[in-house]
Design a protein around this motif. Structure first.
Motif, mmCIF file in Angstrom:
data_model
loop_
_atom_site.group_PDB
_atom_site.id
_atom_site.type_symbol
_atom_site.label_atom_id
_atom_site.label_comp_id
_atom_site.label_asym_id
_atom_site.label_seq_id
_atom_site.Cartn_x
_atom_site.Cartn_y
_atom_site.Cartn_z
ATOM 1 N N THR A 48 0.791 -1.219 0.198
ATOM 2 C CA THR A 48 0.178 0.048 -0.144
ATOM 3 C C THR A 48 0.766 1.298 -0.113
ATOM 4 O O THR A 48 1.979 1.302 0.428
ATOM 5 N N LYS A 49 0.321 2.308 -0.404
ATOM 6 C CA LYS A 49 0.888 3.667 -0.301
ATOM 7 C C LYS A 49 1.156 4.133 1.135
ATOM 8 O O LYS A 49 2.407 4.415 1.297
ATOM 9 N N ASN A 50 0.370 3.823 2.024
ATOM 10 C CA ASN A 50 0.668 3.955 3.461
ATOM 11 C C ASN A 50 1.963 3.130 4.098
ATOM 12 O O ASN A 50 2.705 3.846 4.576
ATOM 13 N N ALA A 51 2.071 2.202 3.702
ATOM 14 C CA ALA A 51 2.932 1.027 3.979
ATOM 15 C C ALA A 51 4.268 1.661 3.255
ATOM 16 O O ALA A 51 5.407 1.679 4.073
ATOM 17 N N ARG A 52 4.261 2.327 2.236
ATOM 18 C CA ARG A 52 5.400 2.802 1.597
ATOM 19 C C ARG A 52 5.981 4.056 2.308
ATOM 20 O O ARG A 52 7.195 4.163 2.581
ATOM 21 N N GLY A 53 5.219 4.919 2.709
ATOM 22 C CA GLY A 53 5.359 6.182 3.430
ATOM 23 C C GLY A 53 6.062 5.735 4.770
ATOM 24 O O GLY A 53 7.107 6.260 5.070
ATOM 25 N N LEU A 54 5.341 4.805 5.357
ATOM 26 C CA LEU A 54 5.931 4.062 6.707
ATOM 27 C C LEU A 54 7.368 3.760 6.816
ATOM 28 O O LEU A 54 8.185 3.805 7.425
ATOM 29 N N ALA A 55 7.508 2.970 5.432
ATOM 30 C CA ALA A 55 9.032 2.426 5.153
ATOM 31 C C ALA A 55 10.101 3.455 5.129
ATOM 32 O O ALA A 55 11.231 3.506 5.570
ATOM 33 N N ILE A 56 9.687 4.471 4.077
ATOM 34 C CA ILE A 56 10.590 5.524 4.034
ATOM 35 C C ILE A 56 10.759 6.487 5.164
ATOM 36 O O ILE A 56 12.076 6.674 5.523
ATOM 37 N N SER A 57 9.855 6.594 6.063
ATOM 38 C CA SER A 57 10.217 7.343 7.280
ATOM 39 C C SER A 57 10.894 6.388 8.111
ATOM 40 O O SER A 57 11.840 7.038 8.861
ATOM 41 N N GLY A 58 10.797 5.226 8.266
ATOM 42 C CA GLY A 58 11.871 4.426 9.150
ATOM 43 C C GLY A 58 13.078 4.480 8.579
ATOM 44 O O GLY A 58 14.015 4.515 9.274
ATOM 45 N N ILE A 59 13.405 4.384 7.366
ATOM 46 C CA ILE A 59 14.545 4.495 6.651
ATOM 47 C C ILE A 59 15.402 5.714 6.826
ATOM 48 O O ILE A 59 16.442 5.824 7.426
ATOM 49 N N ASN A 60 14.578 6.845 6.740
ATOM 50 C CA ASN A 60 15.014 8.103 7.201
ATOM 51 C C ASN A 60 15.334 8.182 8.770
ATOM 52 O O ASN A 60 16.760 8.773 9.172
ATOM 53 N N GLU A 61 14.577 7.747 9.372
ATOM 54 C CA GLU A 61 14.896 7.912 11.044
ATOM 55 C C GLU A 61 16.309 6.967 11.211
ATOM 56 O O GLU A 61 16.981 7.429 12.257
ATOM 57 N N GLY A 62 16.396 5.858 10.695
ATOM 58 C CA GLY A 62 17.479 4.996 10.776
ATOM 59 C C GLY A 62 18.933 5.656 10.492
ATOM 60 O O GLY A 62 19.884 5.729 11.131
ATOM 61 N N MET A 63 18.806 6.597 9.421
ATOM 62 C CA MET A 63 19.955 7.240 8.783
ATOM 63 C C MET A 63 20.072 8.348 9.859
ATOM 64 O O MET A 63 21.419 8.516 9.998
ATOM 65 N N MET A 64 19.107 8.938 10.205
ATOM 66 C CA MET A 64 19.496 9.885 11.242
ATOM 67 C C MET A 64 19.984 9.464 12.545
ATOM 68 O O MET A 64 20.858 10.029 13.270
ATOM 69 N N ARG A 65 19.544 8.426 12.903
ATOM 70 C CA ARG A 65 20.431 7.901 14.255
ATOM 71 C C ARG A 65 21.621 7.418 13.855
ATOM 72 O O ARG A 65 22.646 7.428 14.861
ATOM 73 N N GLN A 66 22.158 7.194 12.723
ATOM 74 C CA GLN A 66 23.398 6.785 12.424
ATOM 75 C C GLN A 66 24.188 8.114 12.327
ATOM 76 O O GLN A 66 25.551 8.236 12.459
ATOM 77 N N ALA A 67 23.807 9.314 11.971
ATOM 78 C CA ALA A 67 24.414 10.410 11.561
ATOM 79 C C ALA A 67 24.888 11.040 12.834
ATOM 80 O O ALA A 67 24.212 10.991 14.012
ATOM 81 N N ASP A 68 25.921 11.964 12.648
ATOM 82 C CA ASP A 68 26.536 12.627 13.762
ATOM 83 C C ASP A 68 25.878 14.244 13.794
ATOM 84 O O ASP A 68 25.975 14.874 14.970
ATOM 85 N N ALA A 69 25.342 14.454 12.821
ATOM 86 C CA ALA A 69 24.999 15.663 12.658
ATOM 87 C C ALA A 69 23.594 15.829 11.370
ATOM 88 O O ALA A 69 23.692 14.850 10.571
ATOM 89 N N VAL A 70 23.034 16.840 11.332
ATOM 90 C CA VAL A 70 22.067 17.166 10.397
ATOM 91 C C VAL A 70 22.370 18.701 9.836
ATOM 92 O O VAL A 70 22.858 19.392 10.590
#
Length: 190
Positions: A48-70
């Motif tokens: 579903t589109k909703n599941a795709r949006g949630l997956a993208i959100s999860g990926i972005n949060e994962g990258m932010m957790r790995q990052a030292d800065a934004v």
């Protein structure tokens, strides 16, 4: 160890978004850092589109957790203020205790943009606040955007670079981005 910088902003919505993010990533690598860009990682297949949006959100949060800065592009997007997703990302990084830096390609501060929205139809109420014809007060703090964005950046020792890009390059001019990256490198480089 090289620091990782999450490159937040509405760039993913641009027709040439991959090109712009690619240029930002190249500049980030040239400054000695590892760029983490939204859209770099493809979400898994979903139904579903909703599941795709949630997956993208999860990926972005994962990258932010790995990052030292934004390093966030807070150029007003589809309205008076920064992109709402980018604002979330900046707040998320503040909550994680990461370094937060931002830039905008619009020199007018938040108050001026709001006053223009109301076409100058402003009044000062009995409580001393400036209000639009709808009765809503305007933030008047000489800040580029909402006080929570400016405050989050400055209270953590970051920088908020104010650019002045030509109207036809408001989302593609990288002058303020380069200055923001330079300030980050000056303060956090090895």
């Amino acid at each position: 160890m090289q620091k990782k910088i999450y490159l937040a902003g509405p760039d993913v919505f641009l027709s040439n978004g991959k090109e712009i993010l690619g240029r930002k990533a190249d500049m980030t690598r040239a400054a000695g850092f590892i760029p983490l860009c939204p859209g770099d990682l493809a979400p898994p297949p979903v139904e579903t589109k909703n599941a795709r949006g949630l997956a993208i959100s999860g990926i972005n949060e994962g990258m932010m957790r790995q990052a030292d800065a934004v390093l966030a592009n807070l150029t007003p997007f589809r309205g008076l203020a920064a992109d709402v997703g980018t604002s979330f990302e900046l707040g998320f990084m503040c909550a994680l205790g990461k370094a937060v830096y931002a830039y905008t390609n619009v020199p007018d501060d938040h108050f001026k943009r709001c006053a223009e929205y109301y076409k100058g139809d402003l009044t000062q109420s009995a409580d001393g606040r400036v209000r639009g014809p709808d009765g809503l007060s305007l933030e008047d703090f000489d800040m580029a955007d909402n006080l929570m964005l400016d405050g989050g950046i400055k209270s953590r020792g970051g920088a908020f670079v104010i650019g002045n890009a030509p109207a036809d390059r408001i989302y593609t001019d990288l002058t303020a981005f380069a200055e923001c990256l330079r300030l980050f490198a000056e303060r956090h480089g090895d």
